[in-house]
Design an enzyme around this catalytic site. Structure first.
Site, short mmCIF file in Angstrom:
data_model
loop_
_atom_site.label_atom_id
_atom_site.label_comp_id
_atom_site.label_asym_id
_atom_site.label_seq_id
_atom_site.Cartn_x
_atom_site.Cartn_y
_atom_site.Cartn_z
CD GLU A 124 -2.24 2.39 -3.53
OE1 GLU A 124 -3.39 2.71 -3.85
OE2 GLU A 124 -1.82 2.45 -2.37
CG ASP A 181 -1.96 0.97 1.31
OD1 ASP A 181 -2.87 0.86 0.49
OD2 ASP A 181 -1.91 1.87 2.17
C1 NOJ Z 1 -4.59 2.77 -0.88
C2 NOJ Z 1 -5.65 1.74 -0.68
O1 NOJ Z 1 -5.91 1.10 -1.91
C3 NOJ Z 1 -6.85 2.47 -0.14
O2 NOJ Z 1 -7.98 1.63 -0.10
C4 NOJ Z 1 -6.50 2.99 1.23
O3 NOJ Z 1 -7.59 3.75 1.71
C5 NOJ Z 1 -5.26 3.90 1.17
N1 NOJ Z 1 -4.21 3.32 0.38
C6 NOJ Z 1 -4.71 4.14 2.56
O4 NOJ Z 1 -4.15 2.98 3.09
#
Ligand code: NOJ
Length: 506
Positions: free
Chosen positions: A256, A201
């Protein structure tokens, strides 16, 4: 040399709350997932990524972790996770967990300890700073979701803590080697248990300049995480990669990164940072041939020179589903052909193979602070309500047309969206060209893209129409898969139906 499995894999993202419910409480769980693996095996995916299943107060539905080493009771137990892992492995599928390294829950014992006193040994595990004067926070960063300042004042110790997302999600300080070591331990716990890797993440956010300099004034009011880019992250990723690569079996990381493509490439490093990074451009692009042409070229021109393997994402738990974004089933079907035939690793979001739309969530039913409930609605398995969710009312309403878009309704119908996905996955399995072959543009037509995938003698031509009118292209062959019903196996003379996308054996 054989390519690593994750270069030819199709990864299927499961949002555990909404996949399948074994204990009847209206929220999906790990036993529920394990009970639906025949669907995944029949579909033909290679790996599953589970959105977070760790202990969490669920302020951000699991992206606020209170214990990285335990499963939240809502989803089951560690034994249930072991069971799911072995069931996946016995079917030849892999499992990725979702690692959330940038922040913990404010209820994580680390944060409770850190917050307890300025002298706490864990004080420096998070970003505590004095205010900027006049009751102002330490800097001008904006938090995601709230649009407010990314800092909360703590009465007890008279300092502010940083949270790039909700106040319930304090940012960890990866500049402290103890934090880094603690997270490496977490990673080892799960690798030792046999998981095949991690989706990570907002991984580009973990390296920070300890001075936490202000954002330029024009960015204030926009979430800071969208612009963050600090070189320290690369050192952290190299050391994380070394931990991952010390395990046998080609464990993988997919990060991500919420940065433009040019910056995303940097996070692959020199084959020593992330194995993969999400390519979110397709999630945000309108359904338009020129836009997609440019986007594909940008992806290639930024990743190919550094030998970084691309990924493709059409849907996830943060964005409207493709069927909703594109507005028609014809377009969503053509987009599925693109997702599964471009060069790179596709990530397929559970429910997109059924062509689900976002659920309509009335004002008084809204749960998510980020307004993302619609794409997180429960999967309809059976035609009749409650669609295979027997027990309490589901935590969110079902998507529209849950009966006809259920798995049960589509499974006997070779013309269904579900079968289109299965046919595409079958075509990939049978073709080195589609899985890992080269990519080259071919002549298309107005509103039509065409490209070739090739690996030695194996060749496929993919033609995708972005318009809802017939078109002609110069290519011929046998239709291996068409997004239009009933055309597979037929000869292709260059005539495309409206919205049609075809994979041609040539
Ligand atoms: C990205 C995640 O995909 C999302 O769902 C989340 O709210 C944020 N990061 C914070 O962790």
């Amino acid at each position: 040399m054989a390519l690593p499995w994750w270069q030819s894999a199709v990864v299927y993202q499961i949002y555990p709350r909404s996949f399948a419910d074994a204990n009847g409480d209206g929220v999906g769980d790990l036993r529920g997932i394990a009970g639906r693996l025949d669907h995944l095996a029949w579909l033909g995916v290679d790996a599953v990524w589970l959105s977070p299943i760790f202990r969490s107060p669920m302020a951000d539905y699991g992206y606020d972790v209170a214990d990285y080493r335990d499963v939240d009771p809502l989803f089951g137990t560690i034994d249930d996770l072991d069971h799911l892992l072995s069931e996946l492995h016995s079917r030849g599928m892999r499992l990725l967990l979702d690692l959330v390294p940038n922040h913990t829950s404010s209820q994580h014992p680390w944060f409770a300890e850190s917050r307890s006193s300025r002298a706490s040994p864990k004080r420096d595990w998070y970003y505590w700073r004095d205010g900027g004067g006049d009751g102002e926070p330490p800097n001008n960063w904006t938090a995601a979701f709230t649009g407010k300042r990314a800092w909360t004042f703590d009465e007890g110790t008279g300092q502010w803590y940083l949270h790039s997302f909700l106040p319930e999600q304090p940012d960890l300080n990866w500049g402290n080697p103890e934090v880094e070591a603690a997270m490496h331990d977490v990673v080892r716990v799960w690798l030792d248990r046999g998981v095949d890797g991690f989706r990570i993440d907002v991984v580009d956010l973990i390296g920070k300049d300890p001075a936490l300099p202000d954002d330029p004034p024009e960015r204030v009011g926009h979430p800071h995480f969208l612009f963050h880019d600090d070189p320290r992250t690369h050192d952290l990723l190299r050391r994380l990669r070394a931990v991952i690569d010390s395990y046998p079996g080609e464990r993988v990381t997919v990060g991500e990164i919420s940065r433009p493509p040019r910056r995303v490439a940097a996070y692959y490093g020199d084959h020593d940072e992330l194995h993969l990074a999400f390519n979110f451009a397709p999630l945000l692009a309108p359904w338009d041939a020129d836009t997609w042409h440019t986007m594909i070229d940008v992806t290639r021109s930024t990743l190919d020179p550094v030998d970084a393997w691309p990924t493709w994402v059409l849907g996830n738990h943060d964005q409207q589903r493709p069927r909703t974004r594109y507005g028609t089933e014809g377009r969503a079907r053509a987009a599925a052909v693109l997702l599964l035939t471009l060069r790179g690793t596709p990530f397929l979001y559970a429910g997109d193979e059924l062509g689900l739309e976002d659920a309509i969530v009335a004002g008084d039913q809204v749960l998510d602070p980020g307004g993302r409930d619609g794409c997180r609605a429960p999967i309809p398995w059976e035609i009749d309500p409650p669609h295979g969710w027997n027990g309490a009312a589901t935590w969110l309403p079902f998507p529209p047309h849950a009966d006809v878009r259920s798995a049960e309704a589509q499974r006997p119908d070779p013309a269904s969206m579900l079968w289109l996905h299965r046919d595409l996955l079958t075509a990939r399995r049978g073709s080195d060209a589609l899985r890992t072959g080269s990519f080259a543009w071919l002549d298309g037509a107005d509103g039509v893209l065409a490209f070739e995938r090739a690996s030695r003698a194996d060749r496929r031509v993919v033609v995708v129409s972005f318009v809802d009118e017939p078109r002609r292209v110069a290519h011929q062959g046998t239709i291996e898969v068409s997004s239009a019903a009933g055309r597979s196996g037929q000869p292709f003379d260059g005539s495309l139906l409206p919205d049609e996308a075809v994979v041609l054996a040539v």
